[in-house]
Design an enzyme around this catalytic site. Structure first.
Site, short mmCIF file in Angstrom:
data_model
loop_
_atom_site.label_atom_id
_atom_site.label_comp_id
_atom_site.label_asym_id
_atom_site.label_seq_id
_atom_site.Cartn_x
_atom_site.Cartn_y
_atom_site.Cartn_z
N LEU A 99 0.87 -1.18 0.00
CA LEU A 99 0.00 0.00 0.00
C LEU A 99 0.90 1.22 0.00
O LEU A 99 1.96 1.22 0.64
CB LEU A 99 -0.89 0.04 1.25
CG LEU A 99 -2.04 -0.95 1.38
CD1 LEU A 99 -2.75 -0.74 2.71
CD2 LEU A 99 -3.03 -0.81 0.24
N ASP A 100 0.48 2.28 -0.69
CA ASP A 100 1.23 3.53 -0.61
C ASP A 100 1.32 3.97 0.85
O ASP A 100 0.43 3.69 1.65
CB ASP A 100 0.53 4.64 -1.42
CG ASP A 100 0.52 4.36 -2.91
OD1 ASP A 100 1.32 3.53 -3.37
OD2 ASP A 100 -0.31 4.98 -3.61
N ARG A 101 2.37 4.71 1.14
CA ARG A 101 2.59 5.15 2.52
C ARG A 101 1.39 5.89 3.11
O ARG A 101 1.01 5.68 4.28
CB ARG A 101 3.83 6.05 2.57
CG ARG A 101 4.24 6.48 3.96
CD ARG A 101 5.50 7.33 3.90
NE ARG A 101 5.91 7.72 5.23
CZ ARG A 101 6.97 8.48 5.48
NH1 ARG A 101 7.71 8.90 4.49
NH2 ARG A 101 7.27 8.80 6.71
N ARG A 147 -5.24 6.43 -7.80
CA ARG A 147 -5.00 7.87 -7.71
C ARG A 147 -4.91 8.50 -9.10
O ARG A 147 -5.44 9.60 -9.34
CB ARG A 147 -3.71 8.13 -6.91
CG ARG A 147 -3.82 7.66 -5.47
CD ARG A 147 -2.46 7.53 -4.77
NE ARG A 147 -1.81 8.80 -4.58
CZ ARG A 147 -0.62 8.94 -3.99
NH1 ARG A 147 0.02 7.86 -3.54
NH2 ARG A 147 -0.09 10.13 -3.84
#
Length: 316
Positions: A143-145, A245
């Site tokens: 997962l992205d930060r 995104r």
């Protein structure tokens, strides 16, 4: 900084560890040792399997005996991470499901999944500090930060292989919740736009829609509408970097507080809700359990910041 000088190790390969390349096996055995050093000792023949030299692509078999030479290496911060650290201890409360094969957690926003890029601490290092007796803990996906929510960790190599196979065969259903700018059209249920990843000079990854990129697809469903925003469920069919995104941006509806692909004017209008983080949350994951074969669906509740934002929008 201390240094440790281990002696020669002879490691017997278990059935669970069989099938992996020797270089990957050494990376799990020699935590903190640079990849370049691992390949050097392989090239020089210092690593032996059943007393014979092998190539880095050799695949281990159950019962193989691996000779690992002593490797002198500075101790890394990872080894010094204490399970009593507040940030590490908080991960225990984020675990939503655990058994012998897998661990599922509701990752907090702002925490990287692993150390690197100047970070000595990530979720996987924290979990290893929490579970010092666990012989194997590896991320199934990332997962992205700044994205919160469901993160799946394998506790056995066989589980990791089975879950990676599900990812490859698109047998894993991921559902995210995202708050996007404006009114998302009800008829827009699918975004198909090829994505190309670019690494900037700063080392940051930026992704854009490009005909030369990799085929990418996300399914969307409107969950709730507000005056200036829409809460959508996003279910990625492919798993590209920053896919949701960039696909929402491509559709003309960027995600709230996205520092790379967002709209600052939209973020400013949301400021009264108190939101200060990316509104992207991995809400649910449906997959086949690698041991039991049962279909498992795990869910992660929204954190306080996201809940308060939605409540403020409903009242507004």
């Amino acid at each position: 900084m201390n240094t440790n000088t281990p002696s020669v190790q002879i490691v017997a390969v278990s059935a669970d560890e069989a099938g992996q390349r020797i270089d990957n096996f050494l990376r799990t055995q020699l935590k903190g040792v640079p990849k370049s050093m691992i390949y050097r000792i392989l090239r020089k023949g210092e690593v032996r399997v059943n007393k014979k030299r092998i190539k880095p692509e050799y695949k281990l078999q159950a019962g193989d005996e691996v000779r690992i030479p002593p490797v002198r290496v500075a101790e890394r911060d990872e080894a010094a991470i204490s399970p009593k650290l507040a940030k590490v201890a908080s991960l225990e409360g984020a675990i939503v499901y655990e058994d012998d094969a897998i661990l599922v957690m509701n990752k907090p926003s702002g925490t990287a999944v692993h150390g690197g890029s100047g970070l000595s601490f990530g979720v996987i290092e924290g979990l290893r500090a929490l579970r010092p007796d666990a012989r194997f803990l590896e991320l199934v996906h990332r997962l992205d930060r700044d994205t919160s929510g469901i993160l799946l960790v394998a506790k056995k190599r066989s589980a990791l292989r089975a879950l990676h196979e599900q990812l490859r065969e698109k047998g894993m259903q991921k559902d995210y919740l995202a708050l996007v700018r404006g009114q998302w059209p009800s008829h827009l249920k699918r975004v198909q736009a090829p994505l190309q990843k670019n690494i900037l000079q700063s080392g940051e990854r930026m992704v854009r829609v490009s005909a030369e990129g990799k085929a990418s697809e996300t399914l969307f469903k409107v969950e709730e509408r507000f005056a200036e925003a829409t809460l959508v469920k996003a279910s990625p069919v492919t798993g590209r970097t920053h896919q949701i995104r960039v696909h929402t941006l491509h559709a003309g509806h960027p995600i709230a507080f996205d520092d790379r692909y967002g709209d600052r004017a939209f973020d400013a209008r949301l400021a009264p809700t108190g939101l200060q983080r990316l509104f992207l949350h991995a809400a649910a994951l449906t997959f086949t359990h690698p041991s039991s074969g049962e279909t498992l669906r795990v869910e992660a509740p929204l954190d306080g910041a996201l809940k308060r934002c939605l409540q403020a929008l409903r009242q507004g």
